[in-house]
Motif scaffolding. Sequence first.
Motif, short mmCIF file in Angstrom:
data_model
loop_
_atom_site.label_atom_id
_atom_site.label_comp_id
_atom_site.label_asym_id
_atom_site.label_seq_id
_atom_site.Cartn_x
_atom_site.Cartn_y
_atom_site.Cartn_z
N GLY A 252 -26.47 -0.40 -2.66
CA GLY A 252 -27.35 0.77 -2.57
C GLY A 252 -28.20 0.69 -1.31
N THR A 253 -29.42 1.24 -1.42
CA THR A 253 -30.34 1.32 -0.30
C THR A 253 -31.62 0.57 -0.62
N LEU A 254 -32.12 -0.21 0.33
CA LEU A 254 -33.39 -0.91 0.15
C LEU A 254 -34.49 0.16 0.23
N THR A 255 -35.19 0.38 -0.88
CA THR A 255 -36.16 1.47 -0.94
C THR A 255 -37.62 1.02 -0.96
N ASP A 256 -37.85 -0.27 -1.26
CA ASP A 256 -39.23 -0.74 -1.27
C ASP A 256 -39.25 -2.27 -1.24
N VAL A 257 -40.40 -2.82 -0.90
CA VAL A 257 -40.60 -4.26 -0.93
C VAL A 257 -41.84 -4.52 -1.76
N MET A 258 -41.66 -5.33 -2.80
CA MET A 258 -42.77 -5.70 -3.66
C MET A 258 -43.26 -7.08 -3.20
N GLU A 259 -44.55 -7.14 -2.89
CA GLU A 259 -45.11 -8.41 -2.44
C GLU A 259 -45.69 -9.14 -3.65
N THR A 260 -45.16 -10.32 -3.92
CA THR A 260 -45.63 -11.14 -5.03
C THR A 260 -46.22 -12.42 -4.47
N GLY A 261 -46.76 -13.23 -5.31
CA GLY A 261 -47.37 -14.47 -4.84
C GLY A 261 -46.35 -15.45 -4.28
N ALA A 262 -45.22 -15.60 -4.95
CA ALA A 262 -44.24 -16.60 -4.55
C ALA A 262 -43.38 -16.13 -3.37
N ASN A 263 -42.75 -14.98 -3.53
CA ASN A 263 -41.90 -14.42 -2.47
C ASN A 263 -41.83 -12.91 -2.66
N ASP A 264 -41.44 -12.22 -1.61
CA ASP A 264 -41.27 -10.78 -1.73
C ASP A 264 -40.05 -10.50 -2.59
N VAL A 265 -40.01 -9.27 -3.12
CA VAL A 265 -38.86 -8.82 -3.90
C VAL A 265 -38.41 -7.50 -3.29
N TYR A 266 -37.12 -7.43 -2.94
CA TYR A 266 -36.56 -6.21 -2.38
C TYR A 266 -36.09 -5.32 -3.52
N LEU B 54 -37.39 -2.47 7.11
CA LEU B 54 -36.43 -2.81 6.05
C LEU B 54 -36.07 -1.61 5.18
N ILE B 55 -37.05 -0.72 4.98
CA ILE B 55 -36.82 0.43 4.13
C ILE B 55 -35.69 1.28 4.71
N GLY B 56 -34.72 1.60 3.86
CA GLY B 56 -33.60 2.43 4.28
C GLY B 56 -32.35 1.66 4.64
N LEU B 57 -32.45 0.32 4.69
CA LEU B 57 -31.25 -0.46 5.01
C LEU B 57 -30.21 -0.33 3.90
N LYS B 58 -28.95 -0.28 4.31
CA LYS B 58 -27.84 -0.29 3.36
C LYS B 58 -27.68 -1.73 2.89
N VAL B 59 -27.63 -1.94 1.57
CA VAL B 59 -27.53 -3.29 1.02
C VAL B 59 -26.09 -3.53 0.57
N VAL B 60 -25.48 -4.57 1.14
CA VAL B 60 -24.07 -4.89 0.90
C VAL B 60 -23.98 -6.35 0.46
N THR B 61 -23.12 -6.63 -0.54
CA THR B 61 -22.95 -8.00 -1.00
C THR B 61 -22.06 -8.78 -0.04
N ASP B 62 -22.06 -10.10 -0.19
CA ASP B 62 -21.21 -10.95 0.63
C ASP B 62 -19.73 -10.76 0.28
N GLU B 63 -19.46 -10.02 -0.80
CA GLU B 63 -18.09 -9.68 -1.17
C GLU B 63 -17.68 -8.31 -0.65
N GLY B 64 -18.59 -7.65 0.10
CA GLY B 64 -18.27 -6.36 0.70
C GLY B 64 -18.60 -5.14 -0.14
N LYS B 65 -19.20 -5.33 -1.31
CA LYS B 65 -19.54 -4.21 -2.19
C LYS B 65 -20.91 -3.63 -1.81
N THR B 66 -20.96 -2.30 -1.70
CA THR B 66 -22.23 -1.65 -1.41
C THR B 66 -23.05 -1.54 -2.69
#
Length: 169
Positions: A116-130, A102-114
């Motif tokens: 940034g870049t996914l740089t880390d994943v934080m693991e929490t109790g409920a769900n991960d956070v990108y 996942l690290i390094g993926l280009k993050v784009v909205t459903d409206e086509g706006k870039t």
Amino acid sequence: MEDLLRVGVITTTHGIHGEVKVFPTTDDIRRFDDLKKAVLVRRSEQMDVHVAGVKYFKNQVILKLEEIESVEQARLYQNAELYVRREDAVPLEEGEYYIGDLIGLKVVTDEGKTLGTLTDVMETGANDVYIVTTPENKEILLPAIGECILDIDLENDICRVHIMKGLLD
């Protein structure tokens, strides 16, 4: 995609026969039950190892590696990282991904706006956070839930997201 996936870091020795304590960096600590071989990485050195025994103590794993026969040898590998080769990794369920992919993926909205870049994943109790780093070097935290993370396309290195109301405020 990376060939090696980190599953832990050696923290210290255990006993006098060369066992090592490992802080797991995998979401399933029991994955060590089936671990037969791994790769130790220390600085630029890489060594294939074979697991002869697995025990658990609190939040750590105690491994006996065939290639480490004494406490003196084990001390040399304190802070070394423990990896598995992708072909030896635990198979993923549909919709699951290795963090390293996942690290390094280009993050784009459903409206086509870039965004940034996914740089880390934080693991929490409920769900991960990108963690997404914008071109302006700001961080955006996105919950890894279906309403927000719409699609992961590893072939094209893109993560498509929906920005929920209030998320960027």
